[in-house]
Each structure stands twice: as structure tokens, then as C-alpha cells.
Write a protein that holds these residues in place. Structure first.
Motif, PDB file in Angstrom:
ATOM      1  N   ILE A 199     -13.100 -17.466 -10.134  1.00  0.00           N
ATOM      2  CA  ILE A 199     -14.494 -17.060  -9.994  1.00  0.00           C
ATOM      3  C   ILE A 199     -14.887 -16.353 -11.283  1.00  0.00           C
ATOM      4  O   ILE A 199     -14.269 -15.362 -11.675  1.00  0.00           O
ATOM      5  N   ASP A 200     -15.899 -16.872 -11.946  1.00  0.00           N
ATOM      6  CA  ASP A 200     -16.311 -16.305 -13.231  1.00  0.00           C
ATOM      7  C   ASP A 200     -17.353 -15.200 -13.051  1.00  0.00           C
ATOM      8  O   ASP A 200     -17.211 -14.119 -13.626  1.00  0.00           O
ATOM      9  N   THR A 201     -18.404 -15.464 -12.276  1.00  0.00           N
ATOM     10  CA  THR A 201     -19.505 -14.508 -12.145  1.00  0.00           C
ATOM     11  C   THR A 201     -20.051 -14.507 -10.721  1.00  0.00           C
ATOM     12  O   THR A 201     -20.162 -15.561 -10.095  1.00  0.00           O
ATOM     13  N   ILE A 202     -20.381 -13.319 -10.221  1.00  0.00           N
ATOM     14  CA  ILE A 202     -21.075 -13.168  -8.947  1.00  0.00           C
ATOM     15  C   ILE A 202     -22.347 -12.363  -9.181  1.00  0.00           C
ATOM     16  O   ILE A 202     -22.316 -11.279  -9.768  1.00  0.00           O
ATOM     17  N   VAL A 203     -23.471 -12.938  -8.767  1.00  0.00           N
ATOM     18  CA  VAL A 203     -24.759 -12.252  -8.845  1.00  0.00           C
ATOM     19  C   VAL A 203     -25.218 -11.973  -7.421  1.00  0.00           C
ATOM     20  O   VAL A 203     -25.189 -12.875  -6.570  1.00  0.00           O
ATOM     21  N   LEU A 204     -25.621 -10.748  -7.144  1.00  0.00           N
ATOM     22  CA  LEU A 204     -26.142 -10.427  -5.813  1.00  0.00           C
ATOM     23  C   LEU A 204     -27.271  -9.412  -5.940  1.00  0.00           C
ATOM     24  O   LEU A 204     -27.101  -8.357  -6.545  1.00  0.00           O
ATOM     25  N   SER A 205     -28.415  -9.773  -5.398  1.00  0.00           N
ATOM     26  CA  SER A 205     -29.564  -8.873  -5.354  1.00  0.00           C
ATOM     27  C   SER A 205     -29.909  -8.626  -3.894  1.00  0.00           C
ATOM     28  O   SER A 205     -30.121  -9.582  -3.135  1.00  0.00           O
ATOM     29  N   THR A 206     -29.949  -7.363  -3.483  1.00  0.00           N
ATOM     30  CA  THR A 206     -30.273  -7.044  -2.099  1.00  0.00           C
ATOM     31  C   THR A 206     -31.389  -6.021  -2.024  1.00  0.00           C
ATOM     32  O   THR A 206     -31.411  -5.032  -2.759  1.00  0.00           O
ATOM     33  N   GLN A 207     -32.328  -6.291  -1.146  1.00  0.00           N
ATOM     34  CA  GLN A 207     -33.392  -5.342  -0.868  1.00  0.00           C
ATOM     35  C   GLN A 207     -32.788  -4.103  -0.204  1.00  0.00           C
ATOM     36  O   GLN A 207     -31.807  -4.204   0.543  1.00  0.00           O
ATOM     37  N   HIS A 208     -33.379  -2.946  -0.456  1.00  0.00           N
ATOM     38  CA  HIS A 208     -32.788  -1.697   0.053  1.00  0.00           C
ATOM     39  C   HIS A 208     -33.868  -0.666   0.320  1.00  0.00           C
ATOM     40  O   HIS A 208     -35.022  -0.791  -0.139  1.00  0.00           O
ATOM     41  N   ASP A 209     -33.500   0.376   1.050  1.00  0.00           N
ATOM     42  CA  ASP A 209     -34.408   1.498   1.289  1.00  0.00           C
ATOM     43  C   ASP A 209     -34.627   2.284   0.003  1.00  0.00           C
ATOM     44  O   ASP A 209     -33.891   2.123  -0.982  1.00  0.00           O
ATOM     45  N   GLU A 210     -35.616   3.174   0.035  1.00  0.00           N
ATOM     46  CA  GLU A 210     -35.877   4.058  -1.094  1.00  0.00           C
ATOM     47  C   GLU A 210     -34.711   5.025  -1.300  1.00  0.00           C
ATOM     48  O   GLU A 210     -34.094   5.491  -0.333  1.00  0.00           O
ATOM     49  N   PHE A 211     -34.398   5.298  -2.580  1.00  0.00           N
ATOM     50  CA  PHE A 211     -33.447   6.337  -2.958  1.00  0.00           C
ATOM     51  C   PHE A 211     -34.211   7.397  -3.750  1.00  0.00           C
ATOM     52  O   PHE A 211     -35.265   7.118  -4.338  1.00  0.00           O
ATOM     53  N   ASP A 212     -33.676   8.619  -3.781  1.00  0.00           N
ATOM     54  CA  ASP A 212     -34.330   9.690  -4.545  1.00  0.00           C
ATOM     55  C   ASP A 212     -34.251   9.455  -6.044  1.00  0.00           C
ATOM     56  O   ASP A 212     -35.188   9.755  -6.783  1.00  0.00           O
ATOM     57  N   GLU A 213     -33.110   8.901  -6.502  1.00  0.00           N
ATOM     58  CA  GLU A 213     -32.926   8.676  -7.934  1.00  0.00           C
ATOM     59  C   GLU A 213     -32.407   7.260  -8.167  1.00  0.00           C
ATOM     60  O   GLU A 213     -31.454   6.826  -7.522  1.00  0.00           O
ATOM     61  N   ASP A 214     -33.032   6.555  -9.124  1.00  0.00           N
ATOM     62  CA  ASP A 214     -32.690   5.162  -9.377  1.00  0.00           C
ATOM     63  C   ASP A 214     -31.256   4.988  -9.850  1.00  0.00           C
ATOM     64  O   ASP A 214     -30.570   4.043  -9.434  1.00  0.00           O
ATOM     65  N   GLU A 215     -30.770   5.844 -10.724  1.00  0.00           N
ATOM     66  CA  GLU A 215     -29.407   5.697 -11.255  1.00  0.00           C
ATOM     67  C   GLU A 215     -28.373   5.869 -10.154  1.00  0.00           C
ATOM     68  O   GLU A 215     -27.381   5.131 -10.092  1.00  0.00           O
ATOM     69  N   ILE A 216     -28.588   6.836  -9.280  1.00  0.00           N
ATOM     70  CA  ILE A 216     -27.674   7.037  -8.144  1.00  0.00           C
ATOM     71  C   ILE A 216     -27.727   5.818  -7.228  1.00  0.00           C
ATOM     72  O   ILE A 216     -26.696   5.345  -6.739  1.00  0.00           O
ATOM     73  N   MET A 217     -28.932   5.293  -7.028  1.00  0.00           N
ATOM     74  CA  MET A 217     -29.115   4.109  -6.182  1.00  0.00           C
ATOM     75  C   MET A 217     -28.316   2.923  -6.713  1.00  0.00           C
ATOM     76  O   MET A 217     -27.546   2.288  -5.980  1.00  0.00           O
ATOM     77  N   LEU A 218     -28.482   2.618  -7.999  1.00  0.00           N
ATOM     78  CA  LEU A 218     -27.808   1.460  -8.584  1.00  0.00           C
ATOM     79  C   LEU A 218     -26.294   1.594  -8.513  1.00  0.00           C
ATOM     80  O   LEU A 218     -25.583   0.624  -8.213  1.00  0.00           O
ATOM     81  N   ALA A 219     -25.795   2.788  -8.789  1.00  0.00           N
ATOM     82  CA  ALA A 219     -24.344   3.023  -8.747  1.00  0.00           C
ATOM     83  C   ALA A 219     -23.813   2.860  -7.325  1.00  0.00           C
ATOM     84  O   ALA A 219     -22.746   2.272  -7.106  1.00  0.00           O
ATOM     85  N   LYS A 220     -24.560   3.370  -6.345  1.00  0.00           N
ATOM     86  CA  LYS A 220     -24.144   3.280  -4.945  1.00  0.00           C
ATOM     87  C   LYS A 220     -24.119   1.829  -4.469  1.00  0.00           C
ATOM     88  O   LYS A 220     -23.155   1.386  -3.826  1.00  0.00           O
ATOM     89  N   ILE A 221     -25.183   1.080  -4.781  1.00  0.00           N
ATOM     90  CA  ILE A 221     -25.246  -0.317  -4.345  1.00  0.00           C
ATOM     91  C   ILE A 221     -24.133  -1.131  -4.980  1.00  0.00           C
ATOM     92  O   ILE A 221     -23.456  -1.917  -4.304  1.00  0.00           O
ATOM     93  N   ARG A 222     -23.906  -0.946  -6.287  1.00  0.00           N
ATOM     94  CA  ARG A 222     -22.837  -1.688  -6.950  1.00  0.00           C
ATOM     95  C   ARG A 222     -21.474  -1.353  -6.329  1.00  0.00           C
ATOM     96  O   ARG A 222     -20.667  -2.251  -6.060  1.00  0.00           O
ATOM     97  N   LYS A 223     -21.239  -0.086  -6.107  1.00  0.00           N
ATOM     98  CA  LYS A 223     -19.955   0.333  -5.529  1.00  0.00           C
ATOM     99  C   LYS A 223     -19.744  -0.290  -4.152  1.00  0.00           C
ATOM    100  O   LYS A 223     -18.649  -0.770  -3.834  1.00  0.00           O
ATOM    101  N   ASP A 224     -20.789  -0.309  -3.338  1.00  0.00           N
ATOM    102  CA  ASP A 224     -20.659  -0.843  -1.978  1.00  0.00           C
ATOM    103  C   ASP A 224     -20.507  -2.364  -1.970  1.00  0.00           C
ATOM    104  O   ASP A 224     -19.719  -2.909  -1.179  1.00  0.00           O
TER     105      ASP A 224
END
Length: 417
Positions: free
Chosen positions: A182-207
Motif C-alpha cells: 500500500i503506497d498511499t491512503i487518503v481519508l477525509s472525514t466530516q467532523h464536529d467543531e473543535f476549539d483549535e484547528d491544530e489540535i483538531m487535525l492532530a487528533k483526527i490523524r491520530k485516530d
């Protein structure tokens, strides 16, 4: 020299798939109360609105607006902050009677002589690279989003997910067309509002990388698990914030995801969409029949992969052509042209014969409208339908009959295997 191949999928909450599911739920309701219904239903969804259009010939009546609302609620659009939810959206129905000019070319005094509902060409494809004879990149793309939807509904390990999502998987293949990694996986998911965008992106990627991917991989056969090595490139919500989505973020239309619905760019596609069409429309029924042929051919050992094309003239029962391509993988001494002739004799491809062989006059279509029409597991279920005009009905139906390997023995006998 190795090469890369990519396929994508979209979730049940993607606006185009919302439209597909509404169209197929309307179709099922018509077929449940009148199996001979002729239906071509189109749906458009946008911010706070659903528009239903199309042509129908039927003896029954259905509550189209309530069916649309129930479909939207089941998908998960149930909150006002989504700017599109099943109870508050407007529903406009513009469905009218089917043209008699079209109908006269389809209906016949003898059912078996029923003409094709339209002209065109349809394709079926199968490959032995997966257990369900589907292209691997598409199969993985679908599986990612099915698991993501399960996580959303469980609301335990990941609690911020909204219904809209897209996936994409790129696989590296060897010169002899075997998957290497597997070379690349792209995933975009709609999500609820987060207080801070950077925290949001890190959390979604980690999960996604730490929860979703391992959960999906654990359900794969060992030989496919081995393709997930440590050097995969991940693009998780690559545009950043994805709060606005679904029909509020992008207008959805029936039939705009025909490659997702079929083979992810492998094989070919004739251009006709599936959802909302009854089986007299060969865009749908002949595509299912061609997949049924292709899958049974590969499973019988005739070839490693195959593309089956069939074509029709509107109002004419017999196909205008049947063609196959085995891509040099045939295990028998016949040419592709000779294989086509055997298939013509083995599979009756007249529309009425397809409907009967695959049991397509049943309300079996809502289940096809998300995560692909092909490669699914055949199964028998009980479905319940309720109409304010026609009462209630409970039906036992068989889903995904075109995925059954019920012609393998006949294929082997026909080809001397």
C-alpha cells in the motif's frame, strides 16, 4: 518497473450517495407493492432541500417525502447544525408518469420477449486478486469507509464524526500485476467543531491512523495485511477543517458515483448509472448480469481476470453484442472471441431472463446504494414496508444475487475444466 494504481470510495453520507440511497429506497417501495413497476427516480439534495424527479409506471402509491426523510435520518443527518436533516428539510416531488413511447418498446405480451429499456453498453469485471473477485484498491477504499461509519455509529472510540467522508487507496504493483504494498491512503472525514484547528487535525490523524486503519487491517486476510508496511503515506483531512459537509457543503445528485459503484477505474464502464432504476433498465440489470458472468468465469478458473461487455438496442430483447477480454490471462486454448460465443450460449442475456435469473423484481436495491454494487456478500433478509395508501407488507428477499457463484459448475462443464 513497478506502477501505482488508485481507486476511491465515498461514504453513505456523501451528498451524491444520499441522493442514490433516496432514489433506491423509493424504487424498493414501488417494487414492494407492485413488482412490475417501471421506475426511473432521480434525486437532488442541497442545503435544506430534497428534489425528487423522474418517471414511474405503477399500480401503487407511496409516501415519497416520508421515504426520503427516513433515508436521510438513517444515514445520520439528524441534527440541525448539519444544515440538512431528515425532519426539517424541504421535500419537493416532481415524479410523473412514464412516457408511453418508451413503455411500448419495453412491455410485451410475452414476458420473455420484453425489450431492453434503453440502448447502450454495460460492463462486468472480475479479478482473482481478492477473495470477492474485486479490484483491491476499490475493495480497501470501501472497507475503510464502512469501518468509519461503524465507528461513527458506535460513538465510543471516535466521538466527533459526521456522516460525510471520502477515501482513496493507492497500491504499488509489480510488472506482473501483483500488489506489492500500500503506497498511499487518503481519508477525509466530516467532523464536529473543535476549539483549535491544530489540535483538531492532530487528533483526527491520530485516530484514523491509530484506530481506523488497524481495525480495518485486522479484518483482512493475512496476505493482504502484509501489504500494509511502515512506509505508507497518509493524507488525513488534507484540506484541514471539514465541518461543513454533506448536502450543505456540496449538492448531491443520483448517479454521479458510477465508478465508485462498480470497479474503481479497473475494467470499463458504459456510462449508465444504477440507482433509482428498475431492472427493465439494462443500464442496471445487464451490468449486474455481466458482473455475474465475469465472477463465475474467474472463479471457475477460465482466466485470472476478465472484462465482459454486453450491448442493447432499446425495445429489442436480444443483445446486439457480447464481448470478453481476458487480458492474456486465459487458462484455456480458446481465443477471447471463442470464449464470447460460449458465454452467449451459457447465459441468456435477454432482459426478462436476467430479471428472472437474478431475482431483480424484488425490493433489493436500497442496500446497493452505498459502498459499491459489486463485490458484496449475497444474503437473504426480511424487509418491512409501510404505505399510507397500500398498508403494510413483509417480504423475504435475496440481496446481491449477481455475486453468487452458482454458475461455476456450468462454466467448468462448458469449457471442459
Amino acid at each position: 518497473m513497478s506502477y501505482l494504481f488508485t481507486s476511491e470510495s465515498v461514504s453513505e453520507g456523501h451528498p451524491d450517495k444520499v441522493a442514490d440511497q433516496i432514489s433506491d429506497n423509493l424504487l424498493d417501495a414501488f417494487l414492494a407493492f407492485d413488482p412490475e413497476s417501471k421506475v426511473a427516480c432521480e434525486t437532488m439534495v442541497t442545503t435544506g432541500q430534497v428534489i425528487l424527479a423522474g418517471e414511474v409506471k405503477t399500480k401503487t402509491y407511496i409516501d415519497a417525502a416520508r421515504i426520503a426523510r427516513n433515508t436521510i435520518n438513517k444515514i445520520g443527518y439528524t441534527k440541525s447544525e448539519y444544515r440538512f436533516d431528515g425532519e426539517s428539510c424541504g421535500v419537493i416531488s416532481l415524479i410523473h408518469e412514464q412516457s408511453q413511447d418508451i413503455n411500448q418498446g419495453v412491455d410485451r405480451e410475452k414476458k420473455e420477449e420484453q425489450g431492453a429499456g434503453d440502448q447502450g453498453m454495460m460492463f462486468g469485471y472480475a479479478t482473482d486478486e481478492t477473495e470477492n473477485y474485486m479490484p483491491l484498491a476499490l475493495d480497501l477504499s470501501h472497507l475503510l469507509l464502512r469501518e468509519l461509519a461503524d465507528l461513527r455509529r458506535e460513538n465510543k472510540e471516535i466521538t466527533y464524526l459526521r456522516p460525510d467522508a471520502k477515501s482513496q487507496v493507492t497500491i504499488e504493483y509489480s510488472d506482473d500485476h501483483k500488489p506489492i504494498r500500500i503506497d498511499t491512503i487518503v481519508l477525509s472525514t466530516q467532523h464536529d467543531e473543535f476549539d483549535e484547528d491544530e489540535i483538531m487535525l492532530a487528533k483526527i490523524r491520530k485516530d484514523i491512523v491509530g484506530i481506523l486503519i488497524p481495525r480495518m487491517v485486522s479484518k483482512l486476510p493475512k496476505k493482504l495485511q502484509d501489504l500494509f508496511k511502515s512506509d505508507i503515506t497518509y493524507h488525513i483531512n488534507p484540506t484541514g477543517k471539514f465541518v461543513i459537509g454533506g448536502p450543505h457543503g456540496d449538492t448531491g445528485l443520483t448517479g454521479r458515483k458510477i465508478i465508485v459503484d462498480t470497479y474503481g477505474g479497473r475494467g470499463a464502464h458504459g456510462g449508465g448509472a444504477f440507482s433509482g432504476k428498475d431492472p427493465s433498465k439494462v443500464d442496471r440489470s445487464a451490468a449486474y448480469a455481466a458482473r455475474h458472468i465475469a465472477k463465475n468465469m474467474v472463479a471457475a478458473g477460465v482466466c485470472n481476470k476478465i472484462l465482459v461487455q454486453v450491448s442493447y438496442a432499446i425495445g429489442v430483447a436480444e443483445p446486439t453484442s457480447i464481448n470478453v477480454e481476458t487480458f492474456g490471462t486465459a487458462k484455456i486454448t480458446k481465443t477471447d472471441g471463442e470464449i464470447s460465443k460460449v458465454i452467449e450460449n451459457l447465459f441468456d442475456m435477454k432482459p426478462a431472463a436476467i430479471e428472472k435469473r437474478l431475482k431483480l423484481r424484488n425490493p433489493i436495491y436500497a442496500e446497493t446504494a452505498a459502498y459499491g454494487h459489486m463485490g458484496r456478500t449475497p444474503k437473504k433478509i426480511t424487509k418491512f414496508f409501510k404505505s399510507p395508501y397500500a398498508g403494510e407488507i413483509t417480504l423475504d428477499v435475496e440481496l446481491f444475487t449477481w455475486e453468487k457463484l452458482d454458475f461455476v459448475d456450468k462454466v467448468k462443464e462448458a469449457f471442459g475444466l
